[in-house]
Write an enzyme that holds these catalytic residues in place. Structure first.
Site, PDB file in Angstrom:
ATOM      1  CB  ILE A 146      56.419 -80.043 -47.960  1.00 20.34           C
ATOM      2  CG1 ILE A 146      55.693 -79.323 -49.102  1.00 20.34           C
ATOM      3  CG2 ILE A 146      57.781 -79.399 -47.720  1.00 20.34           C
ATOM      4  CD1 ILE A 146      55.339 -77.892 -48.772  1.00 20.34           C
ATOM      5  CD  GLU A 155      36.588 -78.842 -46.484  1.00 17.60           C
ATOM      6  OE1 GLU A 155      35.417 -79.213 -46.721  1.00 17.60           O
ATOM      7  OE2 GLU A 155      37.590 -79.556 -46.694  1.00 17.60           O
ATOM      8  CE  LYS A 167      48.081 -77.671 -42.340  1.00 20.11           C
ATOM      9  NZ  LYS A 167      47.765 -77.163 -43.703  1.00 20.11           N
TER      10      LYS A 167
END
Length: 438
Positions: free
Chosen positions: A136, A190, A205
Site C-alpha cells: 500500500i 509466526e 508502524k
C-alpha cells in the site's frame, strides 16, 4: 549507459521478492530509472539455503563488508528486519554516501529520526515505503500527495495477522486460540506471534506513520498498546448487535488544547460502525484512512504483507533513489521529512465512546450500583443489554453497556469504584473503545 548497482542485505521472503521483481521487470525498471538495475551482492546468513531461481551463487555472501565496503555499489537495500545488526549496516551505508532503502519498521520506530538526520547530513536518501502496509503506497501518499495539506488524523488496520484472526472469530465464532492456530497453519502468523497479536508490530508502524503524517518524533515505547488476546467470540456477537465490528486499529490524531499541540497515538482493538468501509476490510488485508484538513478522508487498502506486495514498495523506492542519484538530486526524499519533539497525549485524556462488558452476579441493586459509579464520573449510558439472569447456581451473567463519549481517565475511575463497592462483579470489566470515525 551506467548501471546502478544494488547491495541487498537479506534475502528472505521480502528479499527474494525484490530479486524476482527486479529480474522480471528489468527492461521497464531500466526505462524508469534511466539505467539498468543490477543486484551486485546479496548478504545472507546461510549461503547453502535455496534462493530465488537464477540468483548466481557468486553474488551471495555472508560478509557484510562485501556489500558495505564495495565502492561500486550505489544503493543498499536492507530487508533483514530487527534492530541489530541492521542499524549498524544502515549507518555504514549512509556514512559511505550510499542511499538506503529499508522495509524495517522496527528499526525505524526505534531509531528512525536519528537515521533520517544522519541521511540528511550525508546528502543521501533514506526511503522506507515498505515499512508500513506492504504494497500500500501510504508513505508515498503522506510524503508526496499530501505535502500541500495538513494531516489531522489517521486510523488503520496495519497488522494482517490480527485482522485475519478477528475476521475468523467474527465469521465462524472461533475462540482466539483456534483462530490463531489456523493463522499459523496458513503461514499468516509466526510460531511466536506475540509481536503481532499483542500490538507491538502495529505500534512500530504507527510511529513511522506519525513521523510522516504529523512530523512527530516520539519514543515508540510511549505509544499506548493493546493486543487482541482478550477478545472473545461473545464480544463480536454483542458488537454486531449494536451495529459495530471489532477491529485492531492504529489510531493517530492531532489535538490542540488551549493552543498547545499534542499528538494522540494508540493501538488497540476498537469498535467500528459496521457500515463503514474500514470495518469491512477482512482477512489479511490492510487499510489506512488518512484525513487531511483540506482533502478530508482518503482510504488506502491492499495486501499488507507477502513477498511480492512488499517487494513492489521496496523496488518503487529503489527506482526513486536510483533515479535521483543518477540525476544528482540525491537526498531530496530525506530532506522532505521534518521531525520535531512532540508531546504525546496520555491515554487518560482520550475521549471516545466505550463498550463495557460486565460479568456480574444477578442480584438486586447490581445495575444501580454500576450505573451510579459511572454517573459519579459523568459517564453516560447510551444502551444496555443483559444476557441471562436468575441463574440458580449463582453463575455470573453478561451485561454490556455502550456509553456516550467520555474521558478515559473518568471511565477508569468509575470502573475502579464499581469493582470495589459490594460483591457484584465477578471478573474485571472488558473495555473496548469506539473508533473516532464520522
Amino acid at each position: 549507459m551506467k548501471t546502478v548497482r544494488l547491495g541487498l542485505l537479506g534475502c528472505g521472503t521480502v528479499g527474494g521478492g525484490v530479486v524476482r521483481l527486479i529480474r522480471e521487470n528489468a527492461s521497464v525498471l531500466a526505462t524508469r530509472v534511466g539505467a539498468p538495475l543490477e543486484i551486485a551482492k546479496v548478504l545472507v546468513r546461510d549461503p547453502n539455503k535455496d534462493r530465488v531461481p537464477g540468483l548466481e551463487r557468486d553474488r551471495i555472501t555472508t560478509d557484510a563488508a562485501a556489500v558495505l565496503d564495495d565502492p561500486s555499489i550505489d544503493v543498499v537495500v536492507e530487508v533483514l528486519g530487527g534492530v541489530e545488526p541492521a542499524k549498524g549496516y544502515v549507518e555504514r551505508a549512509i556514512d559511505s554516501g550510499r542511499s538506503v532503502v529499508t522495509a524495517n519498521k522496527m528499526l525505524l520506530a526505534v531509531h528512525g529520526p536519528e537515521l533520517v538526520e544522519r541521511a540528511e547530513k550525508a546528502g543521501v536518501d533514506l526511503a522506507f515505503e515498505a515499512s508500513v502496509g506492504g504494497g500500500i503506497p501510504v508513505i508515498r501518499t503522506l510524503r508526496e500527495a499530501l505535502t500541500s495539506d495538513s494531516v489531522t488524523r489517521l486510523c488503520g488496520i496495519v497488522n494482517g495477522t490480527s485482522n485475519y484472526i478477528l475476521t475468523r472469530m467474527r465469521q465462524d465464532g472461533m475462540p482466539f486460540a483456534t483462530a490463531l492456530r489456523e493463522a499459523q497453519d496458513k503461514g499468516y502468523a509466526e510460531a511466536d506471534p506475540g509481536l503481532d497479536v499483542d500490538g507491538g508490530d502495529a505500534a512500530h508502524k504507527l510511529v513511522v506513520l506519525a513521523m510522516l503524517a504529523f512530523g512527530a518524533r516520539v519514543p515508540h515505547e510511549a505509544v499506548y498498546t493493546e493486543g487482541i488476546r482478550d477478545i472473545e467470540p461473545i464480544d463480536h456477537e454483542f458488537a454486531a448487535r449494536f451495529g459495530y465490528t471489532v477491529k485492531h486499529l492504529a489510531i493517530g490524531q492531532v489535538r490542540e488544547v488551549h493552543g498547545k499541540k499534542s499528538v494522540e497515538l494508540r493501538v488497540h482493538p476498537a469498535l467500528l460502525p459496521a457500515h463503514t468501509t474500514l470495518a469491512n476490510v477482512n482477512g489479511v488485508l490492510n487499510a489506512i484512512l488518512l484525513e487531511g484538513r483540506a482533502l478530508g478522508p482518503c482510504l488506502l487498502s491492499g495486501r499488507g504483507a507477502g513477498d511480492l506486495p512488499t517487494a513492489v514498495s521496496v523496488v518503487a523506492d529503489v527506482v526513486d533513489v536510483a533515479g535521483a542519484r543518477l540525476s544528482g538530486a540525491g537526498g531530496r526524499m530525506t530532506r522532505s521529512v521534518r521531525l520535531a519533539e512532540t508531546h504525546l497525549a496520555p491515554i487518560d485524556d482520550v475521549e471516545c465512546a466505550y463498550y463495557l462488558r460486565f460479568q456480574v452476579f444477578d442480584r438486586p441493586g447490581v445495575l444501580a450500583h454500576i450505573a451510579g459509579a459511572l454517573a459519579e464520573e459523568n459517564v453516560s449510558i447510551l444502551e444496555m443489554v443483559q444476557r441471562g439472569g436468575g441463574d440458580a447456581r449463582g453463575e455470573p451473567v453478561q451485561v454490556v453497556m455502550m456509553t456516550h463519549v467520555a474521558r478515559e481517565g473518568a471511565l477508569r475511575r468509575a470502573l475502579a469504584a464499581a469493582a470495589k463497592g459490594g460483591d457484584y462483579i465477578a471478573k474485571p470489566t472488558h473495555v473496548l473503545r469506539v473508533a473516532p470515525l464520522a
